[in-house]
Design a protein around this motif. Sequence first.
Motif, PDB file in Angstrom:
ATOM      1  N   GLU A  60     -12.479   1.789   3.008  1.00  0.00           N
ATOM      2  CA  GLU A  60     -10.929   1.974   2.976  1.00  0.00           C
ATOM      3  C   GLU A  60     -10.627   3.216   1.692  1.00  0.00           C
ATOM      4  O   GLU A  60     -11.346   3.025   0.718  1.00  0.00           O
ATOM      5  CB  GLU A  60     -10.023   0.553   2.389  1.00  0.00           C
ATOM      6  N   GLN A  61      -9.753   4.034   2.183  1.00  0.00           N
ATOM      7  CA  GLN A  61      -9.127   4.876   1.041  1.00  0.00           C
ATOM      8  C   GLN A  61      -8.418   4.375  -0.002  1.00  0.00           C
ATOM      9  O   GLN A  61      -7.790   3.412   0.309  1.00  0.00           O
ATOM     10  CB  GLN A  61      -8.269   5.850   1.956  1.00  0.00           C
ATOM     11  N   PRO A  62      -8.914   4.495  -1.366  1.00  0.00           N
ATOM     12  CA  PRO A  62      -8.057   4.033  -2.386  1.00  0.00           C
ATOM     13  C   PRO A  62      -6.773   3.855  -2.464  1.00  0.00           C
ATOM     14  O   PRO A  62      -5.979   2.736  -2.657  1.00  0.00           O
ATOM     15  CB  PRO A  62      -8.728   4.604  -3.578  1.00  0.00           C
ATOM     16  N   ALA A  63      -5.968   5.085  -2.039  1.00  0.00           N
ATOM     17  CA  ALA A  63      -4.631   5.175  -1.848  1.00  0.00           C
ATOM     18  C   ALA A  63      -4.138   4.246  -0.928  1.00  0.00           C
ATOM     19  O   ALA A  63      -3.028   3.642  -1.142  1.00  0.00           O
ATOM     20  CB  ALA A  63      -4.192   6.564  -1.877  1.00  0.00           C
ATOM     21  N   VAL A  64      -4.872   4.116   0.371  1.00  0.00           N
ATOM     22  CA  VAL A  64      -4.273   3.387   1.294  1.00  0.00           C
ATOM     23  C   VAL A  64      -4.237   1.743   0.910  1.00  0.00           C
ATOM     24  O   VAL A  64      -3.591   0.972   1.130  1.00  0.00           O
ATOM     25  CB  VAL A  64      -5.200   3.508   2.353  1.00  0.00           C
ATOM     26  N   ALA A  65      -5.273   1.669  -0.102  1.00  0.00           N
ATOM     27  CA  ALA A  65      -5.563   0.210  -0.401  1.00  0.00           C
ATOM     28  C   ALA A  65      -4.435  -0.197  -1.608  1.00  0.00           C
ATOM     29  O   ALA A  65      -4.047  -1.231  -1.537  1.00  0.00           O
ATOM     30  CB  ALA A  65      -6.793   0.104  -1.190  1.00  0.00           C
ATOM     31  N   ALA A  66      -4.225   1.031  -2.387  1.00  0.00           N
ATOM     32  CA  ALA A  66      -2.704   0.570  -3.178  1.00  0.00           C
ATOM     33  C   ALA A  66      -1.684   0.058  -2.536  1.00  0.00           C
ATOM     34  O   ALA A  66      -0.728  -0.618  -2.731  1.00  0.00           O
ATOM     35  CB  ALA A  66      -2.725   1.775  -4.067  1.00  0.00           C
ATOM     36  N   VAL A  67      -1.404   1.135  -1.351  1.00  0.00           N
ATOM     37  CA  VAL A  67      -0.071   1.021  -0.780  1.00  0.00           C
ATOM     38  C   VAL A  67      -0.121  -0.468   0.250  1.00  0.00           C
ATOM     39  O   VAL A  67       0.793  -1.111   0.202  1.00  0.00           O
ATOM     40  CB  VAL A  67       0.124   1.852   0.224  1.00  0.00           C
ATOM     41  N   ARG A  68      -1.396  -0.721   0.740  1.00  0.00           N
ATOM     42  CA  ARG A  68      -1.411  -1.995   1.387  1.00  0.00           C
ATOM     43  C   ARG A  68      -1.494  -3.236   0.508  1.00  0.00           C
ATOM     44  O   ARG A  68      -0.529  -4.309   0.796  1.00  0.00           O
ATOM     45  CB  ARG A  68      -3.035  -2.269   1.936  1.00  0.00           C
ATOM     46  N   GLU A  69      -2.026  -3.044  -0.727  1.00  0.00           N
ATOM     47  CA  GLU A  69      -1.585  -4.153  -1.754  1.00  0.00           C
ATOM     48  C   GLU A  69      -0.188  -4.559  -2.125  1.00  0.00           C
ATOM     49  O   GLU A  69       0.127  -5.507  -2.135  1.00  0.00           O
ATOM     50  CB  GLU A  69      -2.565  -4.100  -2.943  1.00  0.00           C
ATOM     51  N   VAL A  70       0.523  -3.580  -2.221  1.00  0.00           N
ATOM     52  CA  VAL A  70       1.909  -3.623  -2.465  1.00  0.00           C
ATOM     53  C   VAL A  70       2.643  -4.513  -1.389  1.00  0.00           C
ATOM     54  O   VAL A  70       3.549  -5.227  -1.470  1.00  0.00           O
ATOM     55  CB  VAL A  70       2.598  -2.242  -2.897  1.00  0.00           C
ATOM     56  N   LEU A  71       2.460  -3.859  -0.169  1.00  0.00           N
ATOM     57  CA  LEU A  71       3.087  -4.663   0.868  1.00  0.00           C
ATOM     58  C   LEU A  71       2.348  -6.184   1.056  1.00  0.00           C
ATOM     59  O   LEU A  71       3.240  -7.055   1.298  1.00  0.00           O
ATOM     60  CB  LEU A  71       2.766  -3.788   2.268  1.00  0.00           C
ATOM     61  N   GLU A  72       1.252  -6.281   1.079  1.00  0.00           N
ATOM     62  CA  GLU A  72       0.650  -7.763   1.018  1.00  0.00           C
ATOM     63  C   GLU A  72       1.273  -8.717   0.015  1.00  0.00           C
ATOM     64  O   GLU A  72       1.579  -9.864   0.213  1.00  0.00           O
ATOM     65  CB  GLU A  72      -0.919  -7.818   0.926  1.00  0.00           C
ATOM     66  N   GLU A  73       1.178  -8.211  -1.155  1.00  0.00           N
ATOM     67  CA  GLU A  73       1.617  -8.943  -2.515  1.00  0.00           C
ATOM     68  C   GLU A  73       2.977  -9.386  -2.754  1.00  0.00           C
ATOM     69  O   GLU A  73       3.461 -10.206  -3.170  1.00  0.00           O
ATOM     70  CB  GLU A  73       1.069  -8.542  -3.715  1.00  0.00           C
ATOM     71  N   ALA A  74       3.881  -8.051  -2.560  1.00  0.00           N
ATOM     72  CA  ALA A  74       5.286  -8.100  -2.879  1.00  0.00           C
ATOM     73  C   ALA A  74       6.390  -7.760  -1.830  1.00  0.00           C
ATOM     74  O   ALA A  74       7.305  -7.725  -2.087  1.00  0.00           O
ATOM     75  CB  ALA A  74       5.245  -6.739  -4.125  1.00  0.00           C
ATOM     76  N   ASP A  75       5.711  -7.552  -0.710  1.00  0.00           N
ATOM     77  CA  ASP A  75       6.523  -7.282   0.405  1.00  0.00           C
ATOM     78  C   ASP A  75       7.354  -5.985   0.112  1.00  0.00           C
ATOM     79  O   ASP A  75       8.626  -6.055   0.835  1.00  0.00           O
ATOM     80  CB  ASP A  75       7.444  -8.588   0.835  1.00  0.00           C
ATOM     81  N   VAL A  76       6.920  -4.912  -0.291  1.00  0.00           N
ATOM     82  CA  VAL A  76       7.643  -3.667  -0.637  1.00  0.00           C
ATOM     83  C   VAL A  76       6.712  -2.523  -0.098  1.00  0.00           C
ATOM     84  O   VAL A  76       5.539  -2.259  -0.149  1.00  0.00           O
ATOM     85  CB  VAL A  76       7.788  -3.559  -2.241  1.00  0.00           C
ATOM     86  N   ARG A 110       5.800   5.503  -5.456  1.00  0.00           N
ATOM     87  CA  ARG A 110       7.085   5.636  -5.189  1.00  0.00           C
ATOM     88  C   ARG A 110       7.531   4.726  -4.182  1.00  0.00           C
ATOM     89  O   ARG A 110       6.923   4.388  -3.149  1.00  0.00           O
ATOM     90  CB  ARG A 110       7.346   7.226  -4.629  1.00  0.00           C
ATOM     91  N   TYR A 111       8.671   4.011  -4.680  1.00  0.00           N
ATOM     92  CA  TYR A 111       9.331   2.997  -4.017  1.00  0.00           C
ATOM     93  C   TYR A 111       9.893   3.482  -2.818  1.00  0.00           C
ATOM     94  O   TYR A 111      10.731   4.678  -2.799  1.00  0.00           O
ATOM     95  CB  TYR A 111      10.346   2.201  -4.640  1.00  0.00           C
ATOM     96  N   VAL A 112      10.042   2.701  -1.468  1.00  0.00           N
ATOM     97  CA  VAL A 112      10.369   3.500  -0.166  1.00  0.00           C
ATOM     98  C   VAL A 112      11.340   2.324   0.110  1.00  0.00           C
ATOM     99  O   VAL A 112      12.347   2.812   0.497  1.00  0.00           O
ATOM    100  CB  VAL A 112       9.138   3.517   0.757  1.00  0.00           C
ATOM    101  N   SER A 113      11.072   1.238   0.503  1.00  0.00           N
ATOM    102  CA  SER A 113      11.952   0.185   0.782  1.00  0.00           C
ATOM    103  C   SER A 113      11.455  -1.378   0.348  1.00  0.00           C
ATOM    104  O   SER A 113      10.154  -1.623   0.238  1.00  0.00           O
ATOM    105  CB  SER A 113      12.271   0.113   2.334  1.00  0.00           C
ATOM    106  N   GLY A 114      12.270  -2.293   0.867  1.00  0.00           N
ATOM    107  CA  GLY A 114      11.883  -3.660   0.701  1.00  0.00           C
ATOM    108  C   GLY A 114      12.513  -4.298  -0.412  1.00  0.00           C
ATOM    109  O   GLY A 114      12.789  -3.667  -1.579  1.00  0.00           O
ATOM    110  N   GLU A 115      12.756  -5.596  -0.409  1.00  0.00           N
ATOM    111  CA  GLU A 115      13.232  -6.536  -1.703  1.00  0.00           C
ATOM    112  C   GLU A 115      11.752  -7.375  -2.210  1.00  0.00           C
ATOM    113  O   GLU A 115      11.464  -7.994  -1.272  1.00  0.00           O
ATOM    114  CB  GLU A 115      14.231  -7.478  -1.141  1.00  0.00           C
ATOM    115  N   PRO A 116      11.578  -7.172  -3.232  1.00  0.00           N
ATOM    116  CA  PRO A 116      10.180  -7.791  -3.868  1.00  0.00           C
ATOM    117  C   PRO A 116      10.465  -9.323  -3.778  1.00  0.00           C
ATOM    118  O   PRO A 116      11.389 -10.068  -4.101  1.00  0.00           O
ATOM    119  CB  PRO A 116      10.028  -7.184  -5.195  1.00  0.00           C
ATOM    120  N   ARG A 117       9.051 -10.003  -3.361  1.00  0.00           N
ATOM    121  CA  ARG A 117       9.082 -11.396  -3.162  1.00  0.00           C
ATOM    122  C   ARG A 117       7.562 -11.432  -3.009  1.00  0.00           C
ATOM    123  O   ARG A 117       6.771 -10.685  -2.762  1.00  0.00           O
ATOM    124  CB  ARG A 117       9.680 -11.829  -1.854  1.00  0.00           C
TER     125      ARG A 117
END
Length: 162
Positions: A60-76, A110-117
Motif C-alpha cells: 500500500e502507498q503510505p499516503a493512501v494508508a493515511a487517507v484509508r485510516e482516517v475514513l476507517e477510524e473517524a468516518d471522515v 486536508r479535510y474533505v467531508s464527513g462528521e467525525p465519529r
Amino acid sequence: MATPDFILRLREKIGTDPLWLTGVTAVVLRGEGATQEVLLCRRADNAKVTPVTGIVDPGEQPAVAAVREVLEEADVVAEAETLVWVNALPPMVYGNGDQAQYLDLTFRCRYVSGEPRPADGENVEVFWRRVDELGAQDDLGADMRERIRTAVTGEARARFEV
C-alpha cells in the motif's frame, strides 16, 4: 489498535520477536488561521488522544494508508497533501509481549467531508479541536503534539531526524 491480519500471520511464525513496521499519522486539518482545527481521536485501548494513526498494509502507498485510516477510524474523508515528517519511533512492547518498532510517516491532510465519529471500535471519541487551543487537558503526548505542530507549520520539505 486492531492488529492487521498480515501481522497476525507473521506473529504465528515469529512469536513476540521484534517487528519493524511502517506506520502513518494523518494530521487532518480544516479551516485556516486562528480557527484552524485538527481531527483528534481518544483511543479505546489506552484513552490517549492522538491524530489518526495506523499501519501501512503490504504494497500500500503510505499516503493512501493515511487517507484509508482516517475514513476507517473517524468516518471522515480527507486528502493527503504532503509528507511532513519521517521518524523512527522507539521500540515498544505491547501488553501481550509482542515487540515492534515503527517508522512513522506523518502526513498533513486536508479535510474533505464527513462528521467525525468512532467508526471502527479503535476509538471511543473523535472530535475537532482548534489548534490554538491544544493544551495539557487534551491528553496529547509530546510526540503527538510535535507531529501536529510539524504538520501545521506547513514547511516545504519533510522533516527528517538525523
